[in-house]
Design an enzyme around this catalytic site. Structure first.
Site, PDB file in Angstrom:
ATOM      1  N   HIS A  60       0.679  -1.056   0.014  1.00 54.21           N
ATOM      2  CA  HIS A  60      -0.080  -0.174   0.097  1.00 54.21           C
ATOM      3  C   HIS A  60       0.882   1.242   0.045  1.00 54.21           C
ATOM      4  CE1 HIS A  60       0.336  -0.125   4.568  1.00 54.21           C
ATOM      5  NE2 HIS A  60       0.191   1.007   4.595  1.00 54.21           N
TER       6      HIS A  60
ATOM      7  N   ASP B 137       0.326  -7.558   1.441  1.00 49.93           N
ATOM      8  CA  ASP B 137       0.736  -6.179   1.503  1.00 49.93           C
ATOM      9  C   ASP B 137       1.929  -5.998   1.746  1.00 49.93           C
ATOM     10  OD1 ASP B 137       0.130  -3.488   1.930  1.00 49.93           O
ATOM     11  OD2 ASP B 137       0.128  -3.587   3.885  1.00 49.93           O
TER      12      ASP B 137
ATOM     13  N   SER C 293       4.468   2.503   8.048  1.00 48.62           N
ATOM     14  CA  SER C 293       4.250   1.307   6.862  1.00 48.62           C
ATOM     15  C   SER C 293       5.238   0.633   6.397  1.00 48.62           C
ATOM     16  CB  SER C 293       3.007   1.619   6.213  1.00 48.62           C
ATOM     17  OG  SER C 293       2.015   1.990   6.922  1.00 48.62           O
TER      18      SER C 293
END
Length: 467
Positions: A101, A131, A207
């Site tokens: 992402h 992911d 992230s």
């Protein structure tokens, strides 16, 4: 009196510090200093898009002629979209791991090291189901991290995260492992990652950054937080290194990930169901649905069976099964232990390929990688196999078998295994429809394209720059 109080407080603080050290609170400075150089900041940019506004056909007849010229389709420029995340270098020649992402939809990816060196990065492969993404910079002799074994992690162990939360470069935070094997469905309601839950402070920008154990080894990749405010409230989730290493290896080798598929719908076994099914306690995954012709059906698994072991691994909760099956390579024959009408049964299952991973993609990997295929869009397509239609719940469209780099289809973000349902404003019903529509698409104009990926519909834009 004041002097005595000060002495007492000083002595008390020393005692507390000594007690903390005696309890084994970790010293983290060396770990952070040694590993920070291999942690990177990732900035991405999605370039401006041009869209066309128009009134839907069903409302056009209601507009008086005098106003129609005001409502003709007009181009509208959308602003560029910038985002940021973190990552870490796994090889000295520039391979970097991050979250899918973080780079999804990006036209530009830029990597910055702690010493302020900056590189443009190329996306090698992405895997939305886990992911994870693998990107590469053109550099050598870069600092790297070491992988650790997440399977050995236990609840209560100390872990450290390094990343760029809210753009605050190379920040470190620490905490403990709160739980292992958390099942959290993604946006497509799929569940193929047994997350590590921690109370480490993770915020937007973290992230894709690494989660270290006290040996300085990467045991997880920070991916998600649970929050009501947008910031950390002490619930963060990391992708375990045991899964990540396999995904990264496949992305590096072939740019995609192949996963196992069983073809069952499962549910939890509560206390009453356990008694009714002849179990001593709730355990396993109850088969509530079985797809016709699936690997499970072919192996003899039936609705009502409770899967207790798969390929030697115990299934305690329903969420354990997709984790184990997904990590099994398609084509492998594995043992399954199940309970049926209170009796134990043992079967062999030949694992299939998860739709969207192997269907179309496996065919594409055997096709010649050449720019002479794919026509105006740079896409090799075919009719959708009936079995895939049933599994993904689609009726019409064409299956993308190969994507030629640098062509219109690749620039639109299409991948092998996608199903194209609409081109421009025309519905793609079949292969012959697709061929007719492609021939008449205008050059140099942004057009909508609608496709399915993993059963989920997506709209993007596509533009043909050359015939």
């Amino acid at each position: 009196m004041v002097a005595r109080c000060t002495q007492f407080l000083l002595a008390f603080c020393l005692l507390v510090s000594a007690a903390a050290n005696a309890r084994g609170f970790p010293e983290l400075t060396d770990l952070i200093e040694q590993n920070s150089p291999a942690v990177v900041k990732i900035n991405t940019m999605e370039n401006a898009r041009v869209t066309r506004n128009s009134v839907p056909p069903q409302y056009q007849q209601e507009i008086p002629d005098i106003f129609r010229h005001l409502l003709e389709p007009r181009e509208r420029q959308q602003r560029p979209v910038a985002s940021m995340g973190s990552g870490f270098i796994i090889s000295s020649d520039g391979y970097v791991v991050t979250n899918n992402h973080v780079v999804d939809g990006a036209d530009e990816v830029r990597v910055t090291l702690t010493d302020r060196r900056e590189y443009d990065a190329k996306v090698i492969g992405t895997d939305p189901r886990s992911d994870l993404a693998l990107i590469k910079v053109d550099a050598n002799d870069l600092p790297t991290v070491r992988w650790g074994d997440s399977e050995k992690m236990k609840v209560g162990e100390w872990v450290v995260a390094i990343g760029s939360p809210f753009g605050l470069d190379y920040s470190a935070s620490a905490g403990i492992v709160s739980a292992m094997g958390r099942s959290i469905p993604n946006e497509s309601r799929e569940n193929y990652v047994p997350f590590i839950q921690t109370d480490v402070a993770i915020n937007p920008g973290n992230s894709g950054g690494p989660l270290f154990n006290l040996n300085g080894e990467v045991v997880g990749i920070n991916s998600q937080i649970y929050t009501r405010s947008g910031g950390s409230i002490g619930l963060s989730f990391a992708i375990p290194s045991s899964l990540a290493q396999d995904v990264v290896a496949q992305l590096r080798e072939k740019g995609r990930v192949d996963r196992g598929w069983l073809g069952v719908g499962i549910q939890d076994v509560d206390r009453k169901l356990a008694i009714a099914m002849g179990l001593n306690k709730p355990a396993g995954a109850l088969v509530g649905q079985l797809e016709a012709g699936s690997p499970a059906a072919q192996a003899g698994i039936q609705v009502g069976d409770i899967i207790m072991h798969f390929d030697g691994q115990k299934i305690l909760m329903p969420g354990d099964l997709p984790h184990v099956v997904g990590q099994t390579r398609p084509g492998a024959e594995v043992p399954v232990v199940l309970m049926r009408e209170g009796k134990e049964r043992r079967l062999k299952v030949r694992v299939g390929a998860l739709p969207g991973d192997d269907d179309g993609q496996q065919q594409a990997s055997n096709a010649p990688a050449t720019t002479d295929i794919g026509g105006r869009l740079g896409l090799a397509v075919d009719e959708i196999p009936d079995g895939l239609k049933q599994r993904l719940g689609v009726e019409t469209g064409v299956l993308v078998k190969q994507v030629v780099p640098g062509k219109a289809g690749a620039n639109a973000g299409l991948r092998s295994g996608d199903i194209i349902a609409q081109l421009g404003f025309d519905q793609v019903e079949s292969l012959s429809d697709y061929e007719k529509i492609v021939k008449k698409l205008p050059k140099g104009e942004l057009l909508p394209i609608r496709f399915f990926r993993g059963g989920q519909p997506t709209f993007r834009t596509i533009q043909i720059d050359e015939d």
